[in-house]
Design a protein around this motif. Sequence first.
Motif, PDB file in Angstrom:
ATOM      1  N   PRO A  30       0.842  -1.201   0.000  1.00  0.00           N
ATOM      2  CA  PRO A  30       0.000   0.000   0.000  1.00  0.00           C
ATOM      3  C   PRO A  30       0.874   1.247   0.000  1.00  0.00           C
ATOM      4  N   ILE A  31       0.476   2.237  -0.767  1.00  0.00           N
ATOM      5  CA  ILE A  31       1.233   3.484  -0.843  1.00  0.00           C
ATOM      6  C   ILE A  31       0.612   4.484   0.123  1.00  0.00           C
ATOM      7  N   PRO A  32       1.370   4.958   1.094  1.00  0.00           N
ATOM      8  CA  PRO A  32       0.816   5.882   2.102  1.00  0.00           C
ATOM      9  C   PRO A  32       0.626   7.278   1.518  1.00  0.00           C
ATOM     10  N   PRO A  33      -0.009   8.174   2.282  1.00  0.00           N
ATOM     11  CA  PRO A  33      -0.215   9.547   1.802  1.00  0.00           C
ATOM     12  C   PRO A  33       1.098  10.295   1.617  1.00  0.00           C
ATOM     13  N   ASN A  74       6.562   9.577  -5.060  1.00  0.00           N
ATOM     14  CA  ASN A  74       5.813  10.819  -4.854  1.00  0.00           C
ATOM     15  C   ASN A  74       5.848  11.274  -3.406  1.00  0.00           C
ATOM     16  N   LEU A  75       6.322  10.398  -2.511  1.00  0.00           N
ATOM     17  CA  LEU A  75       6.403  10.727  -1.092  1.00  0.00           C
ATOM     18  C   LEU A  75       7.669  11.544  -0.852  1.00  0.00           C
ATOM     19  N   THR A  76       7.629  12.780  -1.264  1.00  0.00           N
ATOM     20  CA  THR A  76       8.834  13.612  -1.221  1.00  0.00           C
ATOM     21  C   THR A  76       9.244  13.993   0.190  1.00  0.00           C
ATOM     22  N   LEU A  90       9.418  11.748   2.584  1.00  0.00           N
ATOM     23  CA  LEU A  90       9.821  10.490   3.208  1.00  0.00           C
ATOM     24  C   LEU A  90      11.213  10.587   3.825  1.00  0.00           C
ATOM     25  N   VAL A  91      11.310  10.169   5.099  1.00  0.00           N
ATOM     26  CA  VAL A  91      12.578  10.136   5.821  1.00  0.00           C
ATOM     27  C   VAL A  91      13.024   8.695   6.037  1.00  0.00           C
ATOM     28  N   MET A  92      12.089   7.797   6.332  1.00  0.00           N
ATOM     29  CA  MET A  92      12.409   6.389   6.555  1.00  0.00           C
ATOM     30  C   MET A  92      11.419   5.514   5.809  1.00  0.00           C
ATOM     31  N   LEU A  93      11.954   4.515   5.107  1.00  0.00           N
ATOM     32  CA  LEU A  93      11.135   3.538   4.404  1.00  0.00           C
ATOM     33  C   LEU A  93      11.660   2.149   4.745  1.00  0.00           C
ATOM     34  N   ASP A  94      10.845   1.372   5.471  1.00  0.00           N
ATOM     35  CA  ASP A  94      11.251   0.047   5.939  1.00  0.00           C
ATOM     36  C   ASP A  94      10.298  -0.986   5.354  1.00  0.00           C
ATOM     37  N   LEU A  95      10.777  -1.715   4.341  1.00  0.00           N
ATOM     38  CA  LEU A  95       9.995  -2.753   3.664  1.00  0.00           C
ATOM     39  C   LEU A  95      10.604  -4.128   3.892  1.00  0.00           C
ATOM     40  N   ALA A  96      11.455  -4.276   4.871  1.00  0.00           N
ATOM     41  CA  ALA A  96      12.251  -5.496   5.051  1.00  0.00           C
ATOM     42  C   ALA A  96      11.373  -6.709   5.342  1.00  0.00           C
ATOM     43  N   ARG A  97      11.919  -7.877   4.991  1.00  0.00           N
ATOM     44  CA  ARG A  97      11.331  -9.183   5.307  1.00  0.00           C
ATOM     45  C   ARG A  97       9.876  -9.308   4.842  1.00  0.00           C
ATOM     46  N   ASN A  98       9.709  -9.092   3.521  1.00  0.00           N
ATOM     47  CA  ASN A  98       8.461  -9.399   2.844  1.00  0.00           C
ATOM     48  C   ASN A  98       8.787 -10.315   1.676  1.00  0.00           C
ATOM     49  N   ASN A  99       7.890 -10.401   0.714  1.00  0.00           N
ATOM     50  CA  ASN A  99       8.144 -11.197  -0.495  1.00  0.00           C
ATOM     51  C   ASN A  99       8.022 -10.329  -1.735  1.00  0.00           C
ATOM     52  N   LEU A 100       8.427  -9.074  -1.593  1.00  0.00           N
ATOM     53  CA  LEU A 100       8.364  -8.144  -2.712  1.00  0.00           C
ATOM     54  C   LEU A 100       9.369  -8.529  -3.785  1.00  0.00           C
ATOM     55  N   GLY A 144      10.532  -8.039  -8.316  1.00  0.00           N
ATOM     56  CA  GLY A 144      10.736  -7.035  -9.354  1.00  0.00           C
ATOM     57  C   GLY A 144      11.902  -6.127  -9.033  1.00  0.00           C
ATOM     58  N   GLY A 145      11.986  -5.049  -9.767  1.00  0.00           N
ATOM     59  CA  GLY A 145      13.107  -4.145  -9.596  1.00  0.00           C
ATOM     60  C   GLY A 145      12.827  -3.044  -8.593  1.00  0.00           C
ATOM     61  N   ILE A 146      13.913  -2.367  -8.186  1.00  0.00           N
ATOM     62  CA  ILE A 146      13.803  -1.205  -7.302  1.00  0.00           C
ATOM     63  C   ILE A 146      13.542   0.026  -8.162  1.00  0.00           C
ATOM     64  N   PRO A 147      12.490   0.790  -7.871  1.00  0.00           N
ATOM     65  CA  PRO A 147      12.234   1.995  -8.665  1.00  0.00           C
ATOM     66  C   PRO A 147      13.458   2.902  -8.709  1.00  0.00           C
ATOM     67  N   GLN A 148      13.866   3.256  -9.914  1.00  0.00           N
ATOM     68  CA  GLN A 148      15.056   4.085 -10.073  1.00  0.00           C
ATOM     69  C   GLN A 148      14.933   5.434  -9.367  1.00  0.00           C
ATOM     70  N   CYS A 149      13.685   5.927  -9.271  1.00  0.00           N
ATOM     71  CA  CYS A 149      13.490   7.264  -8.719  1.00  0.00           C
ATOM     72  C   CYS A 149      13.750   7.347  -7.224  1.00  0.00           C
ATOM     73  N   LEU A 150      13.857   6.199  -6.516  1.00  0.00           N
ATOM     74  CA  LEU A 150      14.088   6.244  -5.074  1.00  0.00           C
ATOM     75  C   LEU A 150      15.396   6.950  -4.723  1.00  0.00           C
ATOM     76  N   GLY A 151      16.352   6.893  -5.624  1.00  0.00           N
ATOM     77  CA  GLY A 151      17.631   7.546  -5.379  1.00  0.00           C
ATOM     78  C   GLY A 151      17.559   9.050  -5.410  1.00  0.00           C
ATOM     79  N   ASN A 152      16.400   9.593  -5.811  1.00  0.00           N
ATOM     80  CA  ASN A 152      16.265  11.043  -5.940  1.00  0.00           C
ATOM     81  C   ASN A 152      15.476  11.689  -4.817  1.00  0.00           C
ATOM     82  N   ILE A 153      15.006  10.908  -3.824  1.00  0.00           N
ATOM     83  CA  ILE A 153      14.297  11.497  -2.684  1.00  0.00           C
ATOM     84  C   ILE A 153      15.347  12.077  -1.741  1.00  0.00           C
ATOM     85  N   SER A 154      15.516  13.367  -1.788  1.00  0.00           N
ATOM     86  CA  SER A 154      16.670  13.985  -1.132  1.00  0.00           C
ATOM     87  C   SER A 154      16.632  13.878   0.381  1.00  0.00           C
TER      88      SER A 154
END
Length: 864
Positions: free
Chosen positions: A454-457, A480-482, A484-494, A496-506
């Motif tokens: 799920p994508i949060p607000p 789009n979560l500009t 965002l300070v912390m994103l913890d998705l560890a230990r799931n079954n996700l 596919g690839g990592i969105p390239q744009c994640l490297g641009n969230i300053s």
Amino acid sequence: MSSWNMSGDCCLWDGVICDEMTGHVIELDLSCSKLVGTIDSNSSLFQLSHLQRLNLSSNDFYGSHISPEFGRFSSLTHLDLFSSNFSGQIPSEISHLSKLHSLRLNGFGRLRIVSHDFKLLLQNLTQLRELDLTFVNISSTIPLNFSSHLTTLRMGFTKLYGIIPESIFHLPNLETLDLSYSYPLSGYFPKTKWNSSASLIELDLSGVNFSDNLPESLGYLTSVRSISLRNCNLRGPIPESLLNLTQIEDLDLWTNFLNGTIPSWMFSRLPSLSRLTLSNNHFSGQLEDFKSNSLEEIDLSDNQLQGNLPNSIQNLVNLKKNFLSFNNFNGNVDISLFSNLKQLLVLSLSYNNISLINENKVKSTLPESLEKLGLAKCDVKEVEFLRSAKNLGELDLSSNKLQGRIPDWAWSNWMFSLTNLNISHNMLTSVDLIPLQTVHTIDLRSNFLQGSLPIPPNSTKYFFISDNNLTGEISSSICNLTSLVMLDLARNNLGGGIPQCLGNISGLKVLDMRNNKLSGTLPTIFSNGSSLRSFDLHGNKLEGEIPRSLANCKELQVLDLGNNHFIDTFPMWLGTLPKLKVLSLRSNKLHGSIQPPRIETIFPELRIIDLSYNAFSGNLPSSLFQHLKAMTKPDPSMERVIYLEDTYYEDSITVATKGFDREIVRILHLYTVIDFSSNKFGGQIPSIMGDLIAVHILNLSHNELRGHIPPSLGDLSLVESLDLSGNQLSGEIPQQLVSLTSLSFLNLSHNHLQGCIPQGPQFHTFENNSYEGNDGLRGFPVSKSCGDARVLDTNDTVSALDDEESNSEFLSDFWKAALMGYGSGLCIGLSIIYFMISTGNPKWLARIIVELEHKIMMGRRKKH
């Protein structure tokens, strides 16, 4: 000042008061006037020589020092520069203002006064009624000479030290005394009546070290309304003399070592008490009934209180805040206890042994006024009791028994109010949408959530959804979560690839995606100015090279790319990251030799480096070890770095220690690790490794290392785990290793070591498997006795080879022949040996040769 009319009489301006007889300006009040800039010594302000009152508080004179010209106001009785952003040293000329009744110079850490000027100020200003130096850096002891006229003395957060003079407690007119948090200030309470006890209204000595019982003499402060003694190292029970504090409104004894039961009279016989804070002490026993209607705030959290919550809580009709978390309360607690408390804003019952129930005939709900609710680990099974709570800003329902999904009415109720939501460690199975408009923290960890992520607000800063069963790919809309300070998705079954744009969230500081099924390559662009400090992709299926743009992440402290399929050489360029403390590249397909760095300073803060289970070759990189400066000195504080975000997230990493893989949590500044095991490194162990004296874990096992173990490893005084097994090391075990008193795990097995095993405190604790596969080793705990190297011990040799009598006789004769050869000539001796081997048992040949080489070597040493 915008209303000032330059053509009119200045005595009519707002904030200006003139003497009716002379027309001189005697008062100037420019407080809260949004003034900015500096006040220089040539300012026209200093021409107002008749000023008696000057108030410049709550403005912004950033960068401006307090001018010595202030000392020219010889008639001044009130000087207020409070909260005006002055900086620098307070001039000694302030002590010339001998008529001052009130001096307020709050500095918020930017102002300082030297010890001499501080004492001079107190000596000269004998008419002072009010002195406020809060946040001024004084760094001095407290002098004895205070104005006897003082009614208000505020010197909190001033770095005062030494012992508080008891004379302060006896100032006859004192109404307010605040010496809070001036570490390392200490003191002693008066044992008898305080001279100022009849007048004292406010007392704040928080942070002062008293190391004593809460004194009976506090009972003399019959006029006091507020007492704050936080963090004072106080112990013992609450004295009954506090019953005399009939005017007390605020009593704060937070974070001490107070014990015993909480007296029942605190809830019934202090008629004015509205705020009671006893949290983080050692109070035990049961709570007595509440019989006071004045209580508005109760904080009893972090104690050892037990038993049932008293039903009389429901009678506290003025209660606004109730903190009872982290105790041992037990039994059922019905919602109806709180449903009629119409002013209740905060309720915290987390981490007790209670079960929240709602069993009234008409089901109860919590009051609509509620803003913060903590019910972690309260056996909550449903949320129907929250239907009326439409103003919730913070909600903690973690570690309960919630199942299924959060009902739609809840999302609707809290859409525009909820900022912090924690429903982790439950049994929720579905969260489709999170329609919260103002939320910044969402914690859904450790549930049974299925389906896609799920994508949060967009307002979300901290999003934790690890340890679930999420599948599918990570949508690029998460970028789009500009905020965002912390994103913890560890230990799931996700996957596919990592969105390239994640490297641009300053603003992103923590990105944790470990232990999923992510594939493809890493984002190739990490922007300059990145805030990333922890990047964990351990345990996925990522491949390709490590992107060099990671060098743009100058704040990076933890990088874990272990257990993937990266194919690359060693990324020496990561050494340019000035704050990198943890680097794990274990279990990939990295290869090649580690080349010397091309710059003078690399990895200056690195404390954990794990390159195990790769295909690195060549010699161990001496030039790299030379640069690991953080490993050459133990951290003197051994304190971890504390981040604001650590309330929610803990860095962790898996390291091999003491023969097992172990996950280390909150790793920064706690462990120093070098793990180069299971590669193809050759050559010798460089002696420079002995300089890395802060190392706790050193693992060079399962390589192709040769040569001797360097004696310099005996300098690793903090090493707890040392593994050099599975190499081709030879020679003796250095005697210097006996000095490693912290060593609790040693593995030297499967090498070519020989000679006597050193004996010492730690070596007596290691078992045979620490040395197996080294046929030349002797002494405890291997079966072959070491004995005296200068004397041949037939019995030890016999027992080491076989217990059978025939073999014993054979070997005894063998050594006689060997000695004959050594004495009469090597050729003759070897001839005799050859004859005896050809007629004896050939299975001992290998061991005989090893033993012979050792005896000959020892003989040569003795000869030389």
